[in-house]
Motif scaffolding. Structure first.
Motif, PDB file in Angstrom:
ATOM      1  N   ALA A 158      15.353   3.521   2.361  1.00 33.20           N
ATOM      2  CA  ALA A 158      14.511   3.585   3.566  1.00 33.20           C
ATOM      3  C   ALA A 158      15.333   3.298   4.816  1.00 33.20           C
ATOM      4  N   LEU A 159      16.199   2.307   4.747  1.00 27.80           N
ATOM      5  CA  LEU A 159      17.035   1.967   5.901  1.00 27.80           C
ATOM      6  C   LEU A 159      17.959   3.119   6.277  1.00 27.80           C
ATOM      7  N   THR A 160      18.607   3.710   5.287  1.00 25.54           N
ATOM      8  CA  THR A 160      19.550   4.791   5.594  1.00 25.54           C
ATOM      9  C   THR A 160      18.827   6.020   6.141  1.00 25.54           C
ATOM     10  N   GLN A 161      17.630   6.306   5.610  1.00 20.35           N
ATOM     11  CA  GLN A 161      16.864   7.438   6.121  1.00 20.35           C
ATOM     12  C   GLN A 161      16.404   7.191   7.556  1.00 20.35           C
ATOM     13  N   GLY A 162      15.985   5.961   7.833  1.00 20.43           N
ATOM     14  CA  GLY A 162      15.577   5.631   9.197  1.00 20.43           C
ATOM     15  C   GLY A 162      16.728   5.732  10.178  1.00 20.43           C
ATOM     16  N   ILE A 163      17.890   5.262   9.754  1.00 24.47           N
ATOM     17  CA  ILE A 163      19.079   5.341  10.609  1.00 24.47           C
ATOM     18  C   ILE A 163      19.425   6.797  10.898  1.00 24.47           C
ATOM     19  N   ALA A 164      19.413   7.626   9.852  1.00 26.58           N
ATOM     20  CA  ALA A 164      19.740   9.045  10.029  1.00 26.58           C
ATOM     21  C   ALA A 164      18.748   9.727  10.967  1.00 26.58           C
ATOM     22  N   THR A 165      17.474   9.414  10.816  1.00 29.14           N
ATOM     23  CA  THR A 165      16.439  10.031  11.659  1.00 29.14           C
ATOM     24  C   THR A 165      16.621   9.664  13.125  1.00 29.14           C
ATOM     25  N   LEU A 166      16.848   8.375  13.402  1.00 27.73           N
ATOM     26  CA  LEU A 166      17.006   7.939  14.792  1.00 27.73           C
ATOM     27  C   LEU A 166      18.325   8.420  15.389  1.00 27.73           C
ATOM     28  N   ALA A 167      19.382   8.425  14.589  1.00 23.79           N
ATOM     29  CA  ALA A 167      20.678   8.917  15.091  1.00 23.79           C
ATOM     30  C   ALA A 167      20.569  10.386  15.477  1.00 23.79           C
ATOM     31  N   ASN A 168      19.816  11.149  14.689  1.00 20.20           N
ATOM     32  CA  ASN A 168      19.595  12.556  14.999  1.00 20.20           C
ATOM     33  C   ASN A 168      18.720  12.712  16.240  1.00 20.20           C
ATOM     34  N   ALA A 169      17.674  11.895  16.333  1.00 11.82           N
ATOM     35  CA  ALA A 169      16.751  11.989  17.470  1.00 11.82           C
ATOM     36  C   ALA A 169      17.449  11.683  18.788  1.00 11.82           C
ATOM     37  N   PHE A 170      18.329  10.673  18.767  1.00  9.09           N
ATOM     38  CA  PHE A 170      19.002  10.245  19.995  1.00  9.09           C
ATOM     39  C   PHE A 170      20.429  10.780  20.116  1.00  9.09           C
ATOM     40  N   ASP A 171      20.862  11.567  19.118  1.00 13.08           N
ATOM     41  CA  ASP A 171      22.224  12.119  19.120  1.00 13.08           C
ATOM     42  C   ASP A 171      23.241  11.017  19.395  1.00 13.08           C
ATOM     43  N   ASP A 172      23.158   9.944  18.591  1.00 14.61           N
ATOM     44  CA  ASP A 172      23.899   8.716  18.883  1.00 14.61           C
ATOM     45  C   ASP A 172      24.781   8.326  17.702  1.00 14.61           C
ATOM     46  N   GLU A 173      26.044   8.726  17.782  1.00 10.29           N
ATOM     47  CA  GLU A 173      26.996   8.389  16.723  1.00 10.29           C
ATOM     48  C   GLU A 173      27.294   6.888  16.703  1.00 10.29           C
ATOM     49  N   ALA A 174      27.361   6.269  17.880  1.00 10.07           N
ATOM     50  CA  ALA A 174      27.653   4.833  17.957  1.00 10.07           C
ATOM     51  C   ALA A 174      26.573   4.015  17.250  1.00 10.07           C
ATOM     52  N   PHE A 175      25.332   4.489  17.302  1.00  9.46           N
ATOM     53  CA  PHE A 175      24.235   3.822  16.604  1.00  9.46           C
ATOM     54  C   PHE A 175      24.518   3.754  15.104  1.00  9.46           C
TER      55      PHE A 175
END
Length: 201
Positions: A158-175
């Protein structure tokens, strides 16, 4: 195996690989036969020799993903320490961070799309999540987490999926970089010995 057999197998693999990339980047629904044929640069006749429908290609793509994932997990099994194996899973976020920020998680995006489409292959696509879940639960069990192992496996998924979703939404590699460090700290905490429940009473 003859020369023709090798060539036919190679063409089929090229089609599956091209479809895999396009399904990930464009989505299954928005990828046409023409898109895949153009990417492989083969004639329609040769294309239809291998696949008669997009659903057949999807089935082959899922099978290829499952096989590749099993191979990856088998490679991680050569690491003696279960914590290092789980850390390899966490590091997938970092290794694939550029693609994730642009297209999301390949497993999550395909599963979500097929679920929305109520596609017959959605259960097959979800098999990748099950594969990771079972594998992670086994590794947490090897860490001595007992009955908590499956819950921890689901939590990490769940954590990794959430991270991937938000990183994609915000286009944020640093996140992704920051979250991977936090996940590593979380894993270190899971590796610490737990007090015996009977002794605590």
């Amino acid at each position: 195996m003859g020369v023709n057999d090798t060539g036919e197998a190679g063409t089929r693999e090229q089609i599956v690989a091209a479809a895999d990339r396009l399904f990930y980047r464009q989505g299954y629904e928005h990828t046409s036969f023409s898109d895949i044929a153009d990417a492989v640069r083969i004639s329609r006749g040769n294309f239809y020799y291998h696949f008669r429908s997009k659903d057949e290609i999807l089935e082959a793509v899922i099978e290829a993903r499952v096989a590749a994932t099993k191979g990856m997990l088998a490679g991680w099994e050569r690491t003696e320490d279960p914590a290092s194996r789980i850390r390899s899973f966490i590091h997938l976020l970092f290794v694939n961070r550029l693609d994730i920020t642009r297209y999301g998680c390949p497993v999550g995006t395909l599963s979500s799309e097929l679920a929305k489409l109520e596609h017959d292959s959605r259960d097959e696509a979800n098999a990748l999540f099950t594969l990771f879940r079972v594998w992670l639960a086994r590794e947490f069990a090897r860490l001595g987490r007992g009955k908590e192992s499956d819950a921890l496996a689901l939590h990490l998924l769940a954590l990794t999926q959430g991270i991937a979703t938000l990183a994609n939404a915000f286009d944020d590699e640093a996140f992704i970089r920051r979250e991977v460090r936090l996940l590593e700290a979380w894993l270190d905490d899971q590796c610490r010995p737990r007090p015996d429940a009977r002794a605590a009473k």
